[in-house]
Structure formats: C-alpha cells, structure tokens
Design a protein around this motif. Structure first.
Motif, PDB file in Angstrom:
ATOM      1  N   SER A 105     -32.130  67.827  60.351  1.00 29.62           N
ATOM      2  CA  SER A 105     -31.352  68.660  59.440  1.00 29.62           C
ATOM      3  C   SER A 105     -30.899  67.898  58.203  1.00 29.62           C
ATOM      4  O   SER A 105     -30.379  68.507  57.265  1.00 29.62           O
ATOM      5  N   ARG A 106     -31.085  66.587  58.200  1.00 30.37           N
ATOM      6  CA  ARG A 106     -30.634  65.757  57.082  1.00 30.37           C
ATOM      7  C   ARG A 106     -31.825  65.097  56.414  1.00 30.37           C
ATOM      8  O   ARG A 106     -32.621  64.410  57.063  1.00 30.37           O
ATOM      9  N   ILE A 107     -31.927  65.297  55.113  1.00 30.42           N
ATOM     10  CA  ILE A 107     -33.060  64.734  54.385  1.00 30.42           C
ATOM     11  C   ILE A 107     -33.035  63.213  54.449  1.00 30.42           C
ATOM     12  O   ILE A 107     -34.083  62.555  54.453  1.00 30.42           O
ATOM     13  N   GLU A 108     -31.823  62.619  54.546  1.00 27.85           N
ATOM     14  CA  GLU A 108     -31.730  61.160  54.635  1.00 27.85           C
ATOM     15  C   GLU A 108     -32.470  60.621  55.854  1.00 27.85           C
ATOM     16  O   GLU A 108     -33.071  59.536  55.796  1.00 27.85           O
ATOM     17  N   ASN A 109     -32.413  61.357  56.957  1.00 27.35           N
ATOM     18  CA  ASN A 109     -33.115  60.916  58.164  1.00 27.35           C
ATOM     19  C   ASN A 109     -34.618  61.035  58.007  1.00 27.35           C
ATOM     20  O   ASN A 109     -35.374  60.167  58.466  1.00 27.35           O
ATOM     21  N   LEU A 110     -35.075  62.114  57.368  1.00 24.70           N
ATOM     22  CA  LEU A 110     -36.517  62.260  57.128  1.00 24.70           C
ATOM     23  C   LEU A 110     -37.034  61.121  56.244  1.00 24.70           C
ATOM     24  O   LEU A 110     -38.131  60.604  56.449  1.00 24.70           O
ATOM     25  N   ILE A 111     -36.233  60.742  55.267  1.00 15.76           N
ATOM     26  CA  ILE A 111     -36.626  59.652  54.373  1.00 15.76           C
ATOM     27  C   ILE A 111     -36.789  58.351  55.154  1.00 15.76           C
ATOM     28  O   ILE A 111     -37.686  57.545  54.881  1.00 15.76           O
ATOM     29  N   SER A 112     -35.948  58.162  56.177  1.00 13.54           N
ATOM     30  CA  SER A 112     -35.920  56.882  56.881  1.00 13.54           C
ATOM     31  C   SER A 112     -37.181  56.609  57.688  1.00 13.54           C
ATOM     32  O   SER A 112     -37.467  55.464  58.018  1.00 13.54           O
ATOM     33  N   TYR A 113     -37.947  57.667  58.062  1.00 16.05           N
ATOM     34  CA  TYR A 113     -39.165  57.404  58.836  1.00 16.05           C
ATOM     35  C   TYR A 113     -40.417  57.955  58.146  1.00 16.05           C
ATOM     36  O   TYR A 113     -41.314  58.503  58.772  1.00 16.05           O
TER      37      TYR A 113
END
Length: 358
Positions: free
Chosen positions: A60-68
């Motif tokens: 649900s958080r774009i920051e998490n998608l960016i991280s992987y």
C-alpha cells in the motif's frame, strides 16, 4: 542486541510460505504477496523472492515498492492511488488498483511522460464498504472512458473483503465479481487477465465443505497468512504452519512492589482516556521499555502466562509480575506474541529493532 526488538525466524517464515504457495498453486491461483506488515524488509523480501509460485509483490506504500525494485516479481500498489503520487506510481509500480476515473487520467498523463503503458486493476466494492466501485453503472461508464486513454491498460478486477466491514468472502459475493468480469469482456471486448478474489480471508474457501471459491477467481493477495499462519475469515490456524515467526522482546527497566490502585484524584491519561483500576493490593510491578508509540498493548500477549499487561504510556509498558517469583530482574527481557495489528505497528516503528535468525 538492542531492545526493544522483534526476532524473526526466517526458517519458519520460509516453511509458511512454502505451504501456502503449494496450496494456491494446486488450485491454479496466482499469488500476490503483501509486504506492508513487515515494511518490505530486505531480509524477508529475499525469502519471498525464492518462490516462483509468487507472481506479484503488493504493498500500500509506494516507498516499499521502491525498496525492492531489484526483485523480478511484478509490483502492485494495492491502495487506491493519491493523484499527487502518480509519477512515482507509474515509475515504480507495474500495476495499481483504482476506483476513480480522474486519478486514472493522472496516471495516464504520467505514463505518457514516461513513455510507458501502466496497468490498472479496477476495484469493486461488494459490501465491505472500503474502496471500489459500488455502482455497477459507474464501473461500466468509467471503463468505457478508461479504454480511450492511450497509456493505460485494464488488467482486471479486484475486491477487498473483511479488512474494514469484516464481510466474509463466499461464492455469492465473489461470484458477483466473476459476473462483472464477464459483462465487461462482452460489452467492451476486453480480455481481463486478473480477477483478484480478496486476501487471506478467502483462503478458507479452498478447504470448505459448505462453500467454494468461484471458478474465474485466479488471484489472491496473501499477507497475514504467510506471517502468522492462519486464515483471516474466522481466524483458524493451519496446523502445518508456524504461528510464532515473530517474537517481540522488551527489556525490564524497573521492578518494584507498589499499590495496584493509583493514589490521588483520577483524571485522564496522556491519550485522553479516563482509565479504570481494580484494587488488588500491593503487587510486583514491572516496567518495560516499550510503549504505545511502538505498539498497542492490547494487541500483544506475554509468552509467560504468569505476566499480565496492566497498561501503557507512550514509552512504558506496565506489567503485573506478582506471580513470577525471582525469575525476572531489571535488565531481563520479557517476550510477547504479536497479532497482525501489533506486528504492523511495531515492525514499522524505527524504535523497535529487528533481529533475523534461522
């Protein structure tokens, strides 16, 4: 190791993932592994990445998608997008779940600027009353408009159940999603690849003797079951899975005998609540260095059944340790099991350290 901390048993996690991955593969269901509860931590992403049965990562958080971004799995933004993050969504998410035409137009513009085709899944509200199209005519009308957009491709339909309204998925409400897919395909000559039939609460349908997952549902989004070893419609645990992948540890900073009833006029606490107390006489009271800023004390359970949680302030957890004898001293750790909510909050607290073991 610094405290407080969450200890993660990666071997148990891997066994949990293997069990559910095989179960869904046997039912020919693709898997979206939801990564938000553990803040997409790279140690855990590495475990999930081992499983080819997992087709997508969802968060649900774009920051998490960016991280992987290095992971080969497709990334899905599973929360309805904010228009202000359209550029990042197109850049870092292969797919996003949507329910607002104007937001899809923003994504289309961002996709044009990046020379990309952005895939979307349209969310349908089947009664849980969180997000999604509730009005079928609005869904049909918006689909027609979205098809005119040059850089958007409609990948499928999805529904969310149990997270807000606690509505249980069944063959009737999920069957409505399959019927909507058929209508859209027939009306607009669409090919909808994904029909995502909910989250971990839909898993019970694979084992139910009285209900079933309708034919046409081909994807489930699994978060809690992987990490806590239970389906979420009725909270039943899987005996083949581990429910103790995570253990929260907090250190005792004080241990003293005190009255059980506060002294003086009782007003409201630091969070605006007016607490109630039971006078049990003097008790051995422990104070652990963790508080409501990190976790809801109502959602954790001491592994030592002799310990009772009395309450918490922002930074201190108050414990009744009267029945523990001489087993605990200041500096010793107290261990707790976690619910989904407490895992989510404590794992995303930067004050709670993470330790990974096998």
């Amino acid at each position: 190791m610094k405290n407080p901390r969450i200890v993660v048993n990666l071997e148990k996690l891997e066994k949990n993932i293997a069990f559910i991955a095989a179960k869904l593969a046997a039912s020919e269901l693709s898997i979206t592994a939801v990564t938000k509860v553990f803040e997409a931590h790279p140690e855990m992403i590495a475990v999930y990445d081992k499983f080819p049965e997992i087709d997508y990562f969802g968060d649900s958080r774009i920051e998490n998608l960016i991280s992987y971004q290095a992971s080969p799995k497709k990334k899905i933004l599973i929360r309805i997008p904010m228009q202000s993050e359209a550029e990042e969504i197109v850049r870092y998410a292969d797919i996003s779940f949507n329910s607002e035409l104007e937001t899809v137009k923003c994504l289309n513009q961002a996709a044009k600027e990046q020379n990309k085709i952005h895939e979307i899944v349209l969310m349908v509200d089947l009664g849980d009353l969180r997000e999604g199209y509730f009005d079928q005519q609005e869904l049909l009308a918006d689909t027609a408009e979205i098809m005119k957009l040059s850089n958007i491709w409609i990948k499928g339909l999805s529904v969310n159940l149990t997270c807000y309204g606690a509505i249980i998925p069944n063959h009737q409400n999920l069957g409505q999603l399959v019927e909507l897919k058929k209508q859209l395909q027939q009306k607009y000559n669409l090919t909808l690849e994904m029909v995502s039939g909910g989250n971990s609460s839909s898993l019970y349908l694979l084992d139910s003797s009285t209900d079933y997952l309708p034919e046409g549902i081909n994807n489930l989004r699994i978060g809690e079951t992987f990490v806590l070893g239970r389906e979420t419609a009725y909270g039943e645990t899987y005996p083949q899975m581990h429910q103790n992948v995570f253990t929260l540890k907090a250190e005792l900073v004080e241990l003293k005998t005190k009255p059980s009833y506060p002294i003086g006029e009782i007003g409201v606490d630091a969070f605006g609540n007016r607490p109630e107390y039971v006078d049990k006489g003097n008790m051995k009271r422990g104070v652990a260095a963790i508080g409501r800023q990190d976790v809801n004390p109502d959602d954790i359970t001491p592994l030592d059944e002799r310990i009772e949680i009395l309450g918490a302030s922002s930074d201190h957890l108050i414990l009744d340790m009267s029945n523990t004898g001489d087993d605990y001293q200041v500096g010793k750790e107290v261990e707790f099991s976690l619910s989904y909510g407490s895992l989510l909050s404590s794992f995303t607290s930067r004050y709670v350290k993470k330790e990974f073991i096998r």
